[in-house]
Scaffold this active site. Structure first.
Site, PDB file in Angstrom:
ATOM      1  CE1 TYR B 154     -80.081 -24.134  33.271  1.00 27.53           C
ATOM      2  CE2 TYR B 154     -82.939 -23.194  34.709  1.00 27.53           C
ATOM      3  CZ  TYR B 154     -82.100 -24.214  32.923  1.00 27.53           C
ATOM      4  OH  TYR B 154     -82.971 -24.518  32.289  1.00 27.53           O
ATOM      5  CE  LYS B 158     -82.685 -21.312  30.366  1.00 29.81           C
ATOM      6  NZ  LYS B 158     -82.770 -21.393  28.846  1.00 29.81           N
TER       7      LYS B 158
END
Lengths: 77, 247
Positions: B154, B158
């Site tokens: 993640y 990001k």
């Protein structure tokens, strides 16, 4: 035929701010007319509108000179 | 503020995406709500938008699929006429410690959270370049800046979104298109409700403003970046995190 060249010429002059006398069929869009890759992309979008056609990325990559554009458009119409 | 504009919001049915969709509509925009699976939630969001008097429709698309994204953009253009604002919000988590993270967990998160942003941005670039204006707002996360254990996939996605934002901003600036990222901190949504009480408590201790964020806090930042007021801002990441990360 001349009409296509004139319309292409007008778009290039407008987009790249070059003199129309420089926009010959032999002129390389990047090397002679000083367009960068984004300018070319932009010009392609304008040409699509002007001639009501879609120019694929593959076809766009083959375009080098002003004459290439004119020939491509005329082969499609 | 956004009257007459058309916005496309991915992951628009729930959480931050829902709040963004409604906020943009309240500011005057018509909104295409892109959703992956939860039709009911998407329909409910569309209803909420219509109550503001704006046009809305839900469109199903998996943002990690090039074909589905292109079809969705085509549908938005046919339904609404153009696209002025793209909010890349769709995101998933597959949290696990590095040692236990499966390759599939990595791929899935990168495909949706990073490649999805690329595909959607690519698909709207042509219409936005033609109209010589546009606003692209990518939802990143402060963990993309600070890092977070258990979220390597993640966080990588990001952080990637922030780099993608900067590059795209430089590429499209001369065409009147701005590209910015919003990096939310700890926001109360379904995604974060799964966290345990001890984790929440620990996180709260790291937030100077001493509360969790609301989806509306993020939506306000997106609304600003989508507006004319933000015309001179591009390539930036705006943290909406109660002061958690100050780099």
């Amino acid at each position: 035929m001349a009409d296509t060249m004139e319309r292409v010429q007008r778009i290039i002059v407008d987009r790249l701010g070059v003199d129309s006398s420089e926009v010959t069929k032999e002129a390389s869009i990047k090397d002679d007319l000083g367009a960068d890759s984004l300018d070319v992309m932009d010009m392609i979008l304008e040409l699509e509108d002007e001639f009501s056609m879609e120019i694929s990325d593959e076809e766009a990559e083959k375009i080098n000179t002003v004459g290439d554009i004119v020939n491509y458009i005329e082969s499609r119409s | 503020m956004l009257t007459g504009k058309v916005a496309m919001v991915t992951g628009g049915s729930r959480g931050i995406g829902r709040a963004v969709s409604v906020a943009l509509a309240e500011a005057g925009a018509d909104v295409a709500v892109i959703y992956a699976g939860n039709r009911e939630a998407a329909e409910e969001t569309v209803e909420a938008i219509r109550k503001t008097g704006r046009k809305a429709s839900e469109i199903r698309a998996d943002v990690s699929s090039s074909d589905e994204v292109q079809a969705a953009v085509k549908e938005v253009l046919e339904t609404f006429g153009n696209i002025d604002i793209l909010v890349n919000n769709a995101g998933i988590t597959r949290d696990n410690l590095m040692l236990r993270m499966k390759e599939e967990d990595w791929d899935k998160v990168i495909d949706t959270n990073l490649k999805g942003v690329f595909l959607c941005t690519k698909a709207v670039t042509r219409p936005m370049m033609k109209q010589r204006s546009g606003r692209i707002i990518n939802i990143s996360s402060v963990v993309g800046i600070s890092g977070n254990p258990g979220q390597a996939n993640y966080v990588a996605a990001k952080a990637g979104v922030i780099g993608l934002t900067k590059s795209t901003a430089k590429e499209l600036a001369s065409r009147g298109i701005t590209v910015n990222a919003v990096a939310p901190g700890f926001i109360e949504t379904d995604m974060t409700s799964k966290l345990g009480e001890d984790v929440r408590k620990d996180l709260l201790g790291q937030i100077p403003l001493a509360r969790l964020g609301k989806p509306e806090d993020v939506a306000e930042a997106v609304k600003f970046l989508a507006s004319d007021a933000a015309a001179y801002i591009t390539g930036q990441t705006l943290n909406v995190d109660g002061g958690m990360v100050t780099a």
